[in-house]
Enzyme design. Structure first.
Site, PDB file in Angstrom:
ATOM      1  N   SER A  29       0.835  -1.217   0.000  1.00 51.12           N
ATOM      2  CA  SER A  29       0.000   0.000   0.000  1.00 51.12           C
ATOM      3  C   SER A  29       0.865   1.261   0.000  1.00 51.12           C
ATOM      4  O   SER A  29       0.607   2.214  -0.749  1.00 51.12           O
ATOM      5  CB  SER A  29      -0.888   0.022   1.249  1.00 51.12           C
ATOM      6  OG  SER A  29      -1.798  -1.043   1.224  1.00 51.12           O
ATOM      7  N   ARG A  33       1.481   4.247  -3.060  1.00 52.10           N
ATOM      8  CA  ARG A  33       1.237   5.653  -2.739  1.00 52.10           C
ATOM      9  C   ARG A  33       2.506   6.491  -2.891  1.00 52.10           C
ATOM     10  O   ARG A  33       2.440   7.662  -3.289  1.00 52.10           O
ATOM     11  CB  ARG A  33       0.677   5.776  -1.314  1.00 52.10           C
ATOM     12  CG  ARG A  33      -0.790   5.292  -1.221  1.00 52.10           C
ATOM     13  CD  ARG A  33      -1.168   4.933   0.196  1.00 52.10           C
ATOM     14  NE  ARG A  33      -2.586   4.634   0.388  1.00 52.10           N
ATOM     15  CZ  ARG A  33      -3.170   3.471   0.081  1.00 52.10           C
ATOM     16  NH1 ARG A  33      -2.457   2.487  -0.451  1.00 52.10           N
ATOM     17  NH2 ARG A  33      -4.459   3.287   0.300  1.00 52.10           N
ATOM     18  N   ARG A 129     -13.399  -7.106 -11.519  1.00 50.31           N
ATOM     19  CA  ARG A 129     -13.692  -6.459 -10.232  1.00 50.31           C
ATOM     20  C   ARG A 129     -14.495  -5.164 -10.417  1.00 50.31           C
ATOM     21  O   ARG A 129     -14.381  -4.491 -11.438  1.00 50.31           O
ATOM     22  CB  ARG A 129     -12.375  -6.188  -9.472  1.00 50.31           C
ATOM     23  CG  ARG A 129     -11.695  -7.492  -9.088  1.00 50.31           C
ATOM     24  CD  ARG A 129     -10.384  -7.258  -8.376  1.00 50.31           C
ATOM     25  NE  ARG A 129     -10.572  -6.680  -7.056  1.00 50.31           N
ATOM     26  CZ  ARG A 129      -9.574  -6.316  -6.262  1.00 50.31           C
ATOM     27  NH1 ARG A 129      -8.316  -6.461  -6.671  1.00 50.31           N
ATOM     28  NH2 ARG A 129      -9.818  -5.811  -5.073  1.00 50.31           N
ATOM     29  N   SER A 174     -13.525   0.994   2.476  1.00 51.34           N
ATOM     30  CA  SER A 174     -12.519   0.814   1.434  1.00 51.34           C
ATOM     31  C   SER A 174     -11.517   1.952   1.414  1.00 51.34           C
ATOM     32  O   SER A 174     -11.854   3.098   1.101  1.00 51.34           O
ATOM     33  CB  SER A 174     -13.181   0.710   0.058  1.00 51.34           C
ATOM     34  OG  SER A 174     -12.189   0.765  -0.938  1.00 51.34           O
ATOM     35  N   ASP A 327      -6.947  -8.221   4.358  1.00 56.20           N
ATOM     36  CA  ASP A 327      -6.169  -9.082   3.449  1.00 56.20           C
ATOM     37  C   ASP A 327      -5.645 -10.336   4.144  1.00 56.20           C
ATOM     38  O   ASP A 327      -5.050 -11.199   3.495  1.00 56.20           O
ATOM     39  CB  ASP A 327      -4.992  -8.300   2.862  1.00 56.20           C
ATOM     40  CG  ASP A 327      -5.474  -7.231   1.892  1.00 56.20           C
ATOM     41  OD1 ASP A 327      -6.553  -7.404   1.301  1.00 56.20           O
ATOM     42  OD2 ASP A 327      -4.764  -6.213   1.730  1.00 56.20           O
ATOM     43  N   LYS A 354     -12.348  -9.114  -3.778  1.00 59.92           N
ATOM     44  CA  LYS A 354     -10.891  -8.911  -3.825  1.00 59.92           C
ATOM     45  C   LYS A 354     -10.344  -9.537  -5.118  1.00 59.92           C
ATOM     46  O   LYS A 354     -11.093  -9.744  -6.055  1.00 59.92           O
ATOM     47  CB  LYS A 354     -10.246  -9.525  -2.579  1.00 59.92           C
ATOM     48  CG  LYS A 354     -10.658  -8.826  -1.288  1.00 59.92           C
ATOM     49  CD  LYS A 354     -10.124  -7.419  -1.247  1.00 59.92           C
ATOM     50  CE  LYS A 354     -10.571  -6.689   0.007  1.00 59.92           C
ATOM     51  NZ  LYS A 354     -10.210  -5.266  -0.030  1.00 59.92           N
ATOM     52  N   ARG A 403      -2.749 -14.021  -2.416  1.00 61.75           N
ATOM     53  CA  ARG A 403      -2.897 -14.374  -0.988  1.00 61.75           C
ATOM     54  C   ARG A 403      -3.540 -15.745  -0.826  1.00 61.75           C
ATOM     55  O   ARG A 403      -3.295 -16.436   0.165  1.00 61.75           O
ATOM     56  CB  ARG A 403      -3.683 -13.294  -0.251  1.00 61.75           C
ATOM     57  CG  ARG A 403      -2.973 -11.933  -0.338  1.00 61.75           C
ATOM     58  CD  ARG A 403      -3.317 -10.992   0.769  1.00 61.75           C
ATOM     59  NE  ARG A 403      -2.912  -9.642   0.403  1.00 61.75           N
ATOM     60  CZ  ARG A 403      -1.682  -9.158   0.492  1.00 61.75           C
ATOM     61  NH1 ARG A 403      -0.690  -9.918   0.940  1.00 61.75           N
ATOM     62  NH2 ARG A 403      -1.394  -7.924   0.129  1.00 61.75           N
TER      63      ARG A 403
HETATM   64  C1  S3P Z   1      -5.599  -1.397  -0.087  1.00 60.59           C
HETATM   65  C2  S3P Z   1      -6.858  -1.435   0.434  1.00 60.59           C
HETATM   66  C3  S3P Z   1      -7.632  -2.672   0.609  1.00 60.59           C
HETATM   67  C4  S3P Z   1      -6.769  -3.915   0.496  1.00 60.59           C
HETATM   68  C5  S3P Z   1      -5.788  -3.822  -0.640  1.00 60.59           C
HETATM   69  C6  S3P Z   1      -4.883  -2.627  -0.471  1.00 60.59           C
HETATM   70  C7  S3P Z   1      -4.915  -0.096  -0.235  1.00 60.59           C
HETATM   71  O1  S3P Z   1      -8.636  -2.730  -0.368  1.00 60.59           O
HETATM   72  O2  S3P Z   1      -7.569  -5.061   0.359  1.00 60.59           O
HETATM   73  O3  S3P Z   1      -4.985  -4.996  -0.708  1.00 60.59           O
HETATM   74  O4  S3P Z   1      -3.682  -0.069  -0.425  1.00 60.59           O
HETATM   75  O5  S3P Z   1      -5.600   0.921  -0.155  1.00 60.59           O
HETATM   76  P1  S3P Z   1     -10.042  -1.946  -0.175  1.00 60.59           P
HETATM   77  O6  S3P Z   1      -9.740  -0.544  -0.019  1.00 60.59           O
HETATM   78  O7  S3P Z   1     -10.837  -2.239  -1.412  1.00 60.59           O
HETATM   79  O8  S3P Z   1     -10.639  -2.584   1.048  1.00 60.59           O
END
Ligand code: S3P
Length: 448
Positions: A29, A33, A129, A174, A327, A354, A403
Site C-alpha cells: 500500500s 502511494r 472487479r 474501502s 487481506d 478482492k 494471498r
Molecule cells: C488497499 C486497500 C484494501 C486492500 C488492498 C490494499 C490499499 O482494499 O484489500 O490490498 O492499499 O488501499 P479496499 O480498499 O478495497 O478494502
C-alpha cells in the site's frame, strides 16, 4: 502485465521446524502511494525499500506513462521526478495495471481531475472487479467514464477539465475508494471532504500530510471526516517504506502452526489500521511477541517473534476489526483450521470482491483438504481440527489471487499430506521472494 503466463503449480510438503529471520518486502500500500504522490510532487522523491512486486512495478510504469520520470537505482532504491498536481500528461497507450486493484483505483483518482483521457485494463481478475465504487463518486468532480457492463475494466476515464470540490461519504469500508477521492481532490479547487464510517488504512492521509498537503482528520459521530484543501504544491519526500504486515502474516502464521518453529520477522509496520491479524492471533493463544517496538517514518514498527503455538483456540473475530486485517483472512483461516473449536469471521463481505472471492476460494480449498467451512454472504466459519489435524492432500485453485496461493502453501507446511496450488504465479504480485524466503526458514515448496 495482463495475466501471469503459463500456470505454475506449486506444492507445499509438511516440513520440520521453521527457524530463522524472515525479512519480508516493503509494504504494498505504501509503495503504490509513494510512486503516485511522488509523481504529483514537484521534484525528486527518493524511495527506499520499495516493494518490487508486479503490482507496484505496474504502477511505476503507469506513472511514467502519465509523464513522471521513474528511476530504479537497484536494491529497492527508486527516484520519482514528479510533474506536480495537475501536471499529468495524457498517456499514449492503454494503462495496464495487471492484477492490482489498488494501482488502478488510486491512479484513476489521481488523473480524474486533470483534463486528460486514459484507458485502463488489467488481468482477468482485475477486469472482473467492480470499478463503479470509484467511478460513481469520481463523477461528482465532473469526471466521465465509459466501461464495460457492470462497471468493469477495460474502462476509459475522461478527466474533469473544471473539477469542483466534493463531499462524499464512502459507503463501503474501502481505503482504495477513500484514497481515490483524496487524490482526485488534490486538483480540485477548495476543500474536498471524504467521510468514512469505519476507519480503513490511513497511509494516504499520513503521506499527503508528509508531502505538505493541508489535510485534517476529525473523529465525529458521522465517522472519520477527512478534509483536504485542493491545489497544494506537493514537496518531494524521502520515503523509507516499512516492511509489509500483510506479507509478514505468512511466515508468522506458518511458524505458529508448524511444530517446533521460532521465526523472527523484523521491522514490520504495526499501524493500527493494519495490525488486526496480530491482535487476533494473540487472542487465539498464539505465542507472538512484539520486540524492539519503535517509531519509523511516523509509523509504529516492531520485530515480530512467532513460535509454534499448539494451544490455539477458535474465536469470534470482532467484525469491527475487519478493515484492519481484510487481506489476512485467508491465512487466518489456515491457522483456524489448526486451532481447537470454531473461528467465526463476520462482517467480511468485502472479501468477495478482492483479487478473487476469497471466502469461496478458501472454502473450496480448505474443504478439499478435509476442513469444514460454513459460509454466508458476509461471514464464514472454520471448524478447527487441532494441531497437526489437517489432512491436506488436495490441489487448490489460487484463482489469480496471490494471498490464496500463499495461504494454501502455508497450509501444506503443517498438513498431514502435501497441498498443491494450481498456479503459484500470482505470488509475484506482492511477495516475489516468498519461495526463497520460506525455503530458507525450512519450508518445502516444490514446483509442480
Ligand atoms: C488497499 C486497500 C484494501 C486492500 C488492498 C490494499 C490499499 O482494499 O484489500 O490490498 O492499499 O488501499 P479496499 O480498499 O478495497 O478494502
Amino acid at each position: 502485465m495482463s495475466g501471469h503466463g503459463t500456470p505454475k503449480p506449486m506444492t507445499s510438503h509438511r516440513c520440520g521446524p521453521l527457524q530463522g529471520v524472515a525479512e519480508v518486502p516493503g509494504d504494498k500500500s505504501i509503495s503504490h502511494r509513494s510512486l503516485i504522490l511522488g509523481a504529483m510532487a514537484v521534484g525528486e522523491t527518493k524511495i527506499t525499500g520499495l516493494l518490487e512486486g508486479e503490482d507496484v512495478l505496474d504502477t511505476a510504469k503507469a506513472m511514467q506513462a502519465f509523464g513522471a520520470e521513474v528511476v530504479n537505482h537497484g536494491g529497492g532504491s527508486w527516484s520519482v521526478f514528479g510533474v506536480g498536481v495537475g501536471g499529468f500528461a495524457e498517456p499514449e497507450n492503454v494503462i495496464d495495471c495487471g492484477n492490482s486493484g489498488t494501482g488502478v483505483r488510486l491512479i484513476m483518482g489521481a488523473m480524474a481531475t486533470q483534463p486528460i483521457t486514459a484507458t485502463f485494463t488489467g488481468d482477468a481478475s482485475l477486469n472482473g472487479r467492480p470499478m463503479a465504487r470509484i467511478t460513481d463518486p469520481l463523477a461528482l468532480f465532473g469526471t466521465q467514464t465509459v466501461g464495460r457492463k457492470g462497471g468493469r475494466l477495460p474502462m476509459t476515464i475522461v478527466g474533469a477539465a473544471d473539477p469542483v470540490p466534493v463531499r462524499y461519504v464512502v459507503p463501503v469500508p474501502s481505503a482504495q475508494v477513500k484514497s481515490a477521492m483524496l487524490l482526485a481532490g488534490l486538483n480540485a479547487p477548495g476543500k474536498t471532504v471524504v467521510i468514512e464510517k469505519e476507519a480503513t488504512r490511513d497511509h494516504s492521509e499520513r503521506m499527503l500530510a508528509g508531502f505538505g498537503a493541508e489535510i485534517t482528520v476529525e473523529e465525529t459521530d458521522e465517522g472519520r471526516v477527512i478534509t483536504l484543501t485542493g491545489r497544494p504544491e506537493l514537496k518531494p519526500q524521502e520515503i523509507a517504506v516499512p516492511r509489509d504486515p500483510s506479507s509478514a502474516a505468512f511466515p508468522v502464521c506458518a511458524a505458529i502452526i508448524t511444530p517446533g518453529s521460532d521465526v523472527l520477522v523484523p521491522g514490520i509496520g504495526l499501524n493500527p489500521t493494519r495490525a488486526g491479524l496480530f491482535t487476533t492471533l494473540r487472542e487465539m493463544g498464539a505465542d507472538l511477541t512484539y520486540e524492539n517496538e519503535r517509531t519509523e517514518g511516523g509509523e509504529p514498527v516492531a520485530d515480530l517473534r512467532a513460535r509454534y503455538s499448539p494451544n490455539m483456540k477458535g474465536i469470534e473475530v470482532p467484525p469491527a476489526r475487519a478493515a484492519s486485517m481484510i487481506d489476512e483472512y485467508p491465512v487466518l483461516s489456515v491457522v483456524a483450521a489448526h486451532a481447537t473449536g470454531d473461528t467465526m469471521m463476520a462482517g467480511v463481505k468485502e472479501l468477495r470482491v478482492k483479487e478473487s472471492d476469497r471466502i469461496d476460494a478458501m472454502a473450496k480449498g480448505l474443504s478439499a483438504c478435509g476442513v469444514t467451512v460454513d459460509e454466508g454472504e458476509d461471514w464464514w466459519q472454520v471448524t478447527g481440527l487441532g494441531p497437526e489435524g489437517v489432512p491436506g492432500g488436495a490441489t487448490c485453485a489460487s484463482q489469480l489471487d496471490h494471498r490464496i496461493a500463499m495461504a494454501f502453501m502455508v497450509l501444506g507446511m503443517a498438513a498431514q499430506n502435501p497441498v498443491t496450488v494450481d498456479d503459484g504465479g500470482p505470488i509475484a504480485t506482492s511477495f516475489p521472494i516468498f519461495e526463497p524466503l520460506m525455503g530458507a526458514l525450512g519450508a518445502k515448496l516444490i514446483h509442480g
